[in-house]
Write a protein that holds these residues in place. Structure first.
Motif, PDB file in Angstrom:
ATOM      1  N   ARG A  48       0.755  -1.095   0.038  1.00 48.93           N
ATOM      2  CA  ARG A  48       0.185  -0.037  -0.160  1.00 48.93           C
ATOM      3  C   ARG A  48       1.000   1.279   0.007  1.00 48.93           C
ATOM      4  NH1 ARG A  48      -5.715   0.205   1.578  1.00 48.93           N
ATOM      5  NH2 ARG A  48      -5.728  -1.871   1.705  1.00 48.93           N
ATOM      6  N   LYS A  84       0.521   5.052   7.506  1.00 46.07           N
ATOM      7  CA  LYS A  84      -0.551   4.690   8.625  1.00 46.07           C
ATOM      8  C   LYS A  84      -0.002   3.662   9.535  1.00 46.07           C
ATOM      9  CE  LYS A  84      -4.236   4.802   5.088  1.00 46.07           C
ATOM     10  NZ  LYS A  84      -5.193   4.049   4.247  1.00 46.07           N
ATOM     11  N   TYR A  96      -5.190  12.419   9.460  1.00 45.52           N
ATOM     12  CA  TYR A  96      -6.470  12.310   9.353  1.00 45.52           C
ATOM     13  C   TYR A  96      -7.357  13.736   9.717  1.00 45.52           C
ATOM     14  CZ  TYR A  96      -5.929   7.537   8.999  1.00 45.52           C
ATOM     15  OH  TYR A  96      -5.417   6.305   8.531  1.00 45.52           O
ATOM     16  N   MET A 139      -8.506   9.262   5.490  1.00 52.21           N
ATOM     17  CA  MET A 139      -9.820   9.231   5.831  1.00 52.21           C
ATOM     18  C   MET A 139     -10.160   8.047   6.399  1.00 52.21           C
ATOM     19  SD  MET A 139     -12.779   8.397   5.350  1.00 52.21           S
ATOM     20  CE  MET A 139     -14.517   8.632   4.366  1.00 52.21           C
ATOM     21  N   PHE A 148     -18.529   4.157   4.758  1.00 49.27           N
ATOM     22  CA  PHE A 148     -19.194   3.011   4.110  1.00 49.27           C
ATOM     23  C   PHE A 148     -20.575   3.339   3.230  1.00 49.27           C
ATOM     24  CE2 PHE A 148     -16.512   1.558   7.694  1.00 49.27           C
ATOM     25  CZ  PHE A 148     -15.666   0.802   6.885  1.00 49.27           C
ATOM     26  N   GLY A 163      -9.566   4.306   1.942  1.00 52.54           N
ATOM     27  CA  GLY A 163      -9.142   3.038   2.695  1.00 52.54           C
ATOM     28  C   GLY A 163      -8.968   2.014   1.748  1.00 52.54           C
ATOM     29  N   GLY A 195     -12.887  -7.720   4.493  1.00 51.57           N
ATOM     30  CA  GLY A 195     -13.804  -6.574   5.181  1.00 51.57           C
ATOM     31  C   GLY A 195     -15.217  -6.778   4.897  1.00 51.57           C
ATOM     32  N   ILE A 220     -16.519  -9.857   6.712  1.00 50.18           N
ATOM     33  CA  ILE A 220     -16.391  -9.681   8.113  1.00 50.18           C
ATOM     34  C   ILE A 220     -17.614  -8.496   8.752  1.00 50.18           C
ATOM     35  CG2 ILE A 220     -15.278  -8.509  10.176  1.00 50.18           C
ATOM     36  CD1 ILE A 220     -12.699  -9.903   9.117  1.00 50.18           C
ATOM     37  N   GLN A 253       5.145  -3.097  12.544  1.00 46.53           N
ATOM     38  CA  GLN A 253       4.829  -2.151  11.317  1.00 46.53           C
ATOM     39  C   GLN A 253       5.124  -2.631  10.154  1.00 46.53           C
ATOM     40  OE1 GLN A 253       6.900   1.419  13.350  1.00 46.53           O
ATOM     41  NE2 GLN A 253       5.086   2.124  13.788  1.00 46.53           N
ATOM     42  N   VAL A 281       2.739  -3.511   6.780  1.00 43.27           N
ATOM     43  CA  VAL A 281       2.759  -3.107   5.524  1.00 43.27           C
ATOM     44  C   VAL A 281       2.958  -4.217   4.478  1.00 43.27           C
ATOM     45  CG1 VAL A 281       4.131  -1.746   4.110  1.00 43.27           C
ATOM     46  CG2 VAL A 281       3.686  -0.882   6.280  1.00 43.27           C
ATOM     47  N   ASP A 336      -0.473  -6.103   3.932  1.00 42.25           N
ATOM     48  CA  ASP A 336      -1.399  -5.233   3.831  1.00 42.25           C
ATOM     49  C   ASP A 336      -2.621  -5.233   4.720  1.00 42.25           C
ATOM     50  OD1 ASP A 336      -2.737  -3.041   2.469  1.00 42.25           O
ATOM     51  OD2 ASP A 336      -4.277  -4.428   1.480  1.00 42.25           O
ATOM     52  N   LEU A 348      -3.977  -3.620   6.788  1.00 42.16           N
ATOM     53  CA  LEU A 348      -4.572  -2.256   7.280  1.00 42.16           C
ATOM     54  C   LEU A 348      -5.519  -1.854   5.825  1.00 42.16           C
ATOM     55  CD1 LEU A 348      -2.190   0.762   6.384  1.00 42.16           C
ATOM     56  CD2 LEU A 348      -1.243  -1.617   6.123  1.00 42.16           C
ATOM     57  N   GLN A 349      -6.435  -0.879   6.215  1.00 39.91           N
ATOM     58  CA  GLN A 349      -7.220  -0.489   5.041  1.00 39.91           C
ATOM     59  C   GLN A 349      -7.406   1.079   5.341  1.00 39.91           C
ATOM     60  OE1 GLN A 349     -10.462  -2.898   3.098  1.00 39.91           O
ATOM     61  NE2 GLN A 349     -10.009  -4.509   4.828  1.00 39.91           N
ATOM     62  N   CYS A 350      -8.192   1.761   5.848  1.00 40.56           N
ATOM     63  CA  CYS A 350      -8.411   3.043   6.270  1.00 40.56           C
ATOM     64  C   CYS A 350      -7.395   3.588   7.099  1.00 40.56           C
ATOM     65  CB  CYS A 350      -9.942   3.690   6.582  1.00 40.56           C
ATOM     66  SG  CYS A 350     -10.020   3.373   8.463  1.00 40.56           S
ATOM     67  N   GLY A 351      -6.802   2.593   8.050  1.00 38.98           N
ATOM     68  CA  GLY A 351      -5.774   3.038   9.123  1.00 38.98           C
ATOM     69  C   GLY A 351      -5.974   3.490  10.176  1.00 38.98           C
ATOM     70  N   THR A 365      -5.189   1.249  13.059  1.00 36.18           N
ATOM     71  CA  THR A 365      -3.948   0.769  12.794  1.00 36.18           C
ATOM     72  C   THR A 365      -2.988   0.983  13.772  1.00 36.18           C
ATOM     73  OG1 THR A 365      -4.425   0.678  10.455  1.00 36.18           O
ATOM     74  CG2 THR A 365      -2.136   0.159  11.109  1.00 36.18           C
ATOM     75  N   CYS A 391     -13.174  -1.830   9.018  1.00 40.81           N
ATOM     76  CA  CYS A 391     -12.746  -2.463   7.570  1.00 40.81           C
ATOM     77  C   CYS A 391     -12.624  -3.873   7.412  1.00 40.81           C
ATOM     78  CB  CYS A 391     -11.542  -1.551   7.145  1.00 40.81           C
ATOM     79  SG  CYS A 391     -11.442   0.267   7.038  1.00 40.81           S
ATOM     80  N   GLY A 392     -12.418  -4.439   8.596  1.00 37.05           N
ATOM     81  CA  GLY A 392     -12.404  -6.001   8.839  1.00 37.05           C
ATOM     82  C   GLY A 392     -11.183  -6.774   8.115  1.00 37.05           C
ATOM     83  N   THR A 393      -9.920  -5.992   8.737  1.00 31.91           N
ATOM     84  CA  THR A 393      -8.820  -6.246   8.431  1.00 31.91           C
ATOM     85  C   THR A 393      -7.917  -7.565   9.207  1.00 31.91           C
ATOM     86  OG1 THR A 393      -8.443  -4.189   7.426  1.00 31.91           O
ATOM     87  CG2 THR A 393      -6.506  -5.279   7.485  1.00 31.91           C
ATOM     88  N   TYR A 394      -8.891  -8.004   9.854  1.00 31.57           N
ATOM     89  CA  TYR A 394      -8.395  -9.054  10.949  1.00 31.57           C
ATOM     90  C   TYR A 394      -7.457 -10.042  10.672  1.00 31.57           C
ATOM     91  CZ  TYR A 394     -11.612  -6.365  14.464  1.00 31.57           C
ATOM     92  OH  TYR A 394     -12.170  -5.558  15.049  1.00 31.57           O
ATOM     93  N   PRO A 395      -8.019 -10.685   9.553  1.00 27.29           N
ATOM     94  CA  PRO A 395      -7.256 -12.031   9.000  1.00 27.29           C
ATOM     95  C   PRO A 395      -5.831 -11.467   8.756  1.00 27.29           C
ATOM     96  CG  PRO A 395      -9.203 -11.868   7.820  1.00 27.29           C
ATOM     97  CD  PRO A 395      -9.192 -10.432   8.719  1.00 27.29           C
ATOM     98  N   LYS A 396      -5.154 -10.345   8.261  1.00 29.86           N
ATOM     99  CA  LYS A 396      -4.238 -10.231   7.664  1.00 29.86           C
ATOM    100  C   LYS A 396      -3.272  -9.268   9.076  1.00 29.86           C
ATOM    101  CE  LYS A 396      -4.723  -9.179   2.828  1.00 29.86           C
ATOM    102  NZ  LYS A 396      -4.808  -8.044   1.782  1.00 29.86           N
ATOM    103  N   PHE A 424      -3.508 -10.921  11.914  1.00 29.84           N
ATOM    104  CA  PHE A 424      -3.104 -12.227  12.559  1.00 29.84           C
ATOM    105  C   PHE A 424      -1.857 -12.532  11.698  1.00 29.84           C
ATOM    106  CE2 PHE A 424      -7.947 -13.212  13.117  1.00 29.84           C
ATOM    107  CZ  PHE A 424      -8.145 -12.409  14.061  1.00 29.84           C
TER     108      PHE A 424
END
Lengths: 802, 224
Positions: free
Chosen positions: A68, A74, A81, A306, A310, A524, A692, A695, B155, B159, B162, B164-167, B170, B203-208, B210
């Motif tokens: 990313r 981040k 933000y 941001m 959703f 995101g 996401g 979940i 950290q 990265v 991945d 993280l999404q919106c962060g 994070t 955002c539901g980033t849990y699997p990554k 872990f």
């Protein structure tokens, strides 16, 4: 209503096609799914379009899971933000919200608040954003906006510290005339229910969808029906060999993005600068310029980072307009970020639904009729329609849809990730499974019969061959013990919505640096990385070294990020701009290289001479030979190459559950998620979004529930301690398989994934898995232990007839 | 209401009592609650702080505020002199007064753990920890878990994976996962789930998360 027909979302189509109609070329493009259906097809495209991209495996940057672009910022906390913005002299503002669910505001006394130490400005709100608006405003005369839900903002205070603002807000005295209220959607439908609006009212949709079309009838609190009839559905049911008929209900869900709605507004005489937590810098600018009657050129909106959106973060809304007003009043920048309670109450939610769904079919599975009558509440807004899946997922001979919004005294809904579709699919996909059982067909076989989409067909093949599906016992309730295992699936559907009104600029500098500029915001989903990859592919420069400047209306207008439009809309414009900038770059180095521009190409990071005039030269070394300091090109989105084709996306989710029939708990153990989004530009980021969606879908299905107290009209669980969303313990093993699918529509052939993935289909997949585990259907969300136990103890047969 | 008193001149004089013989004070409640959702050691954490509080139960209680008074906070190895009101949370002191905005506030109620920082390597919710209670402890924030130009292995793994999404969640996720590795260099996935059980990610980033944490643990182990 949110019944989406393809291409119905944002913006009028651009007439660029006609402008450029003169010069076209015929190109051959990859179409289909590698390993399954890949082939070439011809498309007629504008002559100015860049060369056709090959499939991902033949590319260097596009289609690769590159890190990313802003990942480091981040994870290290340096990403700034809106909630983090601090400007010199900045004031902190907070709202005074209604404590009553329905009231006329007689007076607002701000004297005590204004004399509180540290207070710099107080504002009484004259126009509330978000609520539905009366068609005939003369039905209601009131100096100040009528309160239609508890939590509606009434006034706001700006002070030197958050604490001072809160203390002063508590001193604002609001005198109310309480009005009768109703917060239960069933009660609101009764003839003598208190009226939320004294007449017909409508809520406009946003760039994310939602809202309703004008002109829909309204009786009491029932806004509807919005009717769609195709063919004679009654005849269709007469022609059916089997009819399944069932009622489904779903709850209200709040968006609960971790960064709340809010802005920092800085009003200066010549320029209003607004930092906004938004999914659409363009939409915020539009609303502020309109409200304050100032030119758009004097409004600048910045969204550098941001914290989640959703569907509910479009436009300036109440926080944006009020912060800007207070900034104008006080002459200082004003920060107004909602707190978590306000976030639950006043800035959107997914409407509930109460659906009666009938499906008639022939013995071979052919659907003769679908009828859906739905009621749902979007609070004091509209947009509870949920007929998208029933209308668009399968082939039917006749269709009869009636969608109704039921007004209640609760915060207005807003677009929420695939508006209407999780509700609609929860019903449709369980009924389709039920139909399959009645017809003695396997769920996948029936769907093969009624769904001709070529991509879904491949996805069903992938599911068929998967270990999780092979492990499914076709006989329901096969496990003898109290913990019962089950496997179920559901399909999803979303549409190729596009925002034509967007573009980007690409600049190449003499030092070899390259930048892309667009007002688009990264919510995101990773558009920054995607843009870097497109430029990297063009210039052969590492993606991390591309300068990506977005989230600022100083740059060319970007798409509002709703309805999965961002990648599909913007990336072709960016690639076109990059291609044109590369051409200008070659022209600017041609003299120094002693070559004609037409002799030069730029590929794989090397400038080459077709005639072999010189040895290939690295891009950076070539840039030093530019005869100007900078070349740049802007491009806008041009229409799809062949818009008549391929206008849906989707996928299939398979859930494996273990149902504890004694405790009533459903454990989702494993989800296989097979989805397509055209050409995936960054597969890792696409997979992140699908994780996401899955979940969030589990969270919606099992836990989330906005609860309103009928006696006081207040939300009783307006923070994350009582409004349960899925956490680490509820996350199953999520296995994602991307279906790389080429459709030959644009210079990138990419699309979005936000809506299609998971959130639409997981509810029904769990419902079907629950049935497979227990032999019982759950037709109600959320599937809490109480609901599960009630269903197990009192199985509700479907209203099957024939 | 407390009367205004002379502010403390130095760290050790800052009040650190949370429990009184009469019961739990608001601050004491915050002290305990600050730990609850931040992850690794709910019960253990509360015990540590209660022991300390009980041991320090004083004879003559000093009261401060409501006006601001000076304190010194040790943050990321540096001393920061601040004027705070007693009600100032650690998150507010960090974000508003020190402009260290890597630490996020999302629920402001100790349930989402976006605001996770370490007090002496113990992850706590800084929205539920009073700044004054951080006096005398070493505070570590997301800005301080790695050297300026390097990323902490967690950290870097976030990265790479991945994770993280919106962060927005994070920094808190990273602080919880890094704290886990401080205590348990060889965690299982179940350990990671436990460590971030208080960290919400919409955002539901849990699997990554872990996967990244287990990867970081592996990298650290191979270096050791």
């Amino acid at each position: 209503m949110a019944t989406h027909t393809p291409h119905s979302l944002p913006d009028a189509p651009l007439s660029a096609a006609t402008e450029a109609a003169a010069a076209t070329k015929i190109v051959s493009m990859p179409i289909g799914i590698p390993g399954y259906t890949l082939h070439e097809e011809q498309r007629t495209v504008p002559a100015s379009e860049p060369p056709v991209l090959p499939v991902n495996s033949d590319l260097n940057f596009i289609g690769k899971s590159l890190p990313r672009w802003d990942g480091r910022a981040k994870v290290t906390g340096s990403a700034r933000y809106t909630a983090d913005v601090q400007l010199p002299g900045m004031l902190y503002a907070c709202f005074v919200n209604s404590s009553l669910p329905h009231a006329r505001v007689l007076s607002v006394d701000t004297t005590a608040a204004e004399s509180h130490p540290g207070v710099k400005g107080v504002h009484v709100i004259e126009q509330v954003f978000g609520n539905a608006v009366l068609r005939d405003p003369s039905l209601e005369r009131s100096k100040l906006p009528i309160v239609r839900y508890a939590g509606q903002p009434i006034a706001a205070v700006a002070a030197v510290s958050p604490q001072a603002a809160e203390e002063a807000a508590a001193k604002v005295k609001v005198k109310y005339e309480p009005l009768p209220f109703v917060v239960d959607a069933d009660l609101a439908r009764e003839p003598n229910a208190p009226l939320v609006f004294p007449g017909a009212a409508d809520q406009a949709g946003t760039a994310g969808g939602g809202g309703s079309e004008g002109g829909i009838p309204q009786t009491g609190n029932v806004h509807g029906p919005a009717v769609r009839k195709q063919g004679d559905a009654e005849q269709g049911f007469k022609d059916a060999d089997v009819i399944v008929d069932a009622r489904y209900t779903t709850q209200v869900q709040t968006h609960s993005a971790l960064e709340t709605h809010g802005v920092v507004a800085d009003w200066k005489p010549d320029l209003l600068t607004v930092y906004a937590s938004t999914q659409g810098t363009a939409s915020v600018r539009e609303e502020l310029a309109g409200y304050f009657k100032i030119p758009k050129s004097q409004v600048r909106v910045i969204t550098e980072y941001m914290g989640g959106g959703f569907g509910a973060k479009f436009g300036a809304g109440n926080p944006g307009v009020v912060a800007a007003t207070l900034s104008r009043k006080t002459g200082a920048p004003v920060r107004l970020m909602l707190d978590r309670e306000e976030e639950h109450l006043s800035v959107g939610n997914r409407p509930s639904s109460d659906q009666r769904l009938r499906i008639g079919a022939k013995k071979d599975g052919t659907i003769t009729a679908i009828q859906l009558i739905s009621f749902g509440t979007a609070g004091c807004g509209t947009g509870a329609g949920c007929a998208g899946p029933a209308t668009n997922l399968y082939k039917w001979a006749t269709l009869h849809v009636e969608e109704n919004d039921v007004f209640i005294n609760a915060g207005p809904a807003a677009a929420f990730r695939a508006p209407g579709h999780p509700q609609g699919a929860f019903a449709l996909e369980q009924s389709i499974d039920e139909l399959a059982a009645r017809l003695n067909m396997e769920p996948l076989d029936l769907r093969d019969r009624i769904d001709e989409n070529p991509v879904r067909r491949v996805q069903r093949k992938i599911i068929r061959e998967s270990a999780i599906w092979k492990s499914r016992n076709p006989r329901p309730n096969a496990d003898p013990g109290p913990i019962k295992r089950g496997v179920g699936l559901s399909q999803s559907i979303w549409y190729r919505h596009l925002t034509m009104n967007c573009g980007a600029e690409v600049r190449v500098h003499k030092d070899g640096s390259v930048e892309v500029l667009s007002a688009v915001q990264d919510i995101g989903s990773g558009i920054k990385t995607v843009l870097a990859q497109i430029l990297a592919e063009q210039f052969g420069v590492e993606a991390a070294k591309i300068s990506v400047k977005i989230g600022d209306t100083n740059y060319p207008v970007g798409p509002n990020s709703g309805g999965s439009v961002t990648t599909a809309s913007l990336t072709p414009a960016v690639r076109d701009a990059a291609w044109q900038a590369a051409r200008k770059f070659l022209a600017s180095v041609a003299p120094a290289l002693g070559a004609m521009p037409s002799d030069l190409t730029l590929s794989g990071g090397m400038v080459r001479s077709a005639s072999g005039k010189f040895q290939p030269l690295a891009f950076r070394a070539a840039a030093a030979k530019m005869n100007v300091d900078e070349v740049s090109a802007q491009a806008k989105r041009i229409p799809d190459y062949d818009p008549k084709k391929y206008d849906t996306y989707g996928g299939i989710d398979v859930a494996e559950v273990a149902v504890d029939t004694e405790a009533g708990r459903i454990h989702v153990k494993h989800v296989l998620s097979v989805h397509d989004c055209g050409r995936p530009i960054n597969p890792a980021q696409v997979i992140s979004q699908i994780n996401g969606g899955v979940i969030q879908g589990i969270s919606y299905t099992l836990f989330e529930h906005r609860l309103l107290d009928p006696n006081y009209g207040l939300m009783v669980n307006a923070n994350l301690d009582k409004y349960k969303i899925a956490g680490s313990y509820e996350v199953p093993q999520v296995e994602v398989q991307l279906t790389e699918s080429y459709i030959g529509q644009s210079s990138t052939d990419a699309s979005g994934i936000g809506e299609a993935a998971g959130i639409i289909s997981v509810g029904a997949a769990i419902g079907n898995a629950f049935h497979n585990a227990t032999g019982v259907r759950i037709r109600q969300l959320p599937m809490t232990p109480a609901v599960v136990l009630a269903a197990l103890n009192q199985p509700q047969p479907s209203m099957e007839s024939l | 209401m407390s009367q205004h008193q002379t502010p403390p001149k130095d760290l050790p004089e800052a009040p650190s009592t949370a429990l009184t013989p009469a019961g739990i004070t608001r601050r004491g409640f915050l002290k305990g609650a600050g730990i609850t959702a931040a992850g690794t050691a709910l019960i253990e954490g509360v015990q540590v702080f209660q022991r300390e509080a009980v041991a320090a139960a004083p004879q003559n209680v000093k009261e401060f505020g409501p006006e601001p008074f000076p304190v010194t906070l040790q943050i990321n190895g540096k001393a920061h002199a601040l004027q705070i009101e007693p009600r100032t949370t650690l998150a507010e002191a960090l974000r508003i007064q020190l402009n260290m905005t890597g630490t996020k506030v999302s629920c402001d109620r100790g349930v989402c753990s976006s605001c996770t920082v370490w007090l002496d390597k113990m992850p706590v919710n800084s929205c539920m920890t009073l700044a004054i209670d951080a006096v005398g402890h070493h505070v570590t924030t997301i800005e301080g878990i790695s050297a300026a130009d390097e990323m902490h292995p967690v950290q870097a793994a976030f990265v790479r994976h991945d994770a993280l999404q919106c962060g927005f969640c994070t920094p808190g996720m990273v602080m919880s996962c890094a704290a886990l590795l401080e205590k348990n260099p060889h965690p299982t996935e179940a350990d990671v789930r436990y460590a971030v059980s208080g960290n919400l990610c919409r955002c539901g980033t849990y699997p990554k998360v872990f996967a990244a944490t287990l990867d970081a643990a592996g990298q650290l182990a191979s270096k050791a």
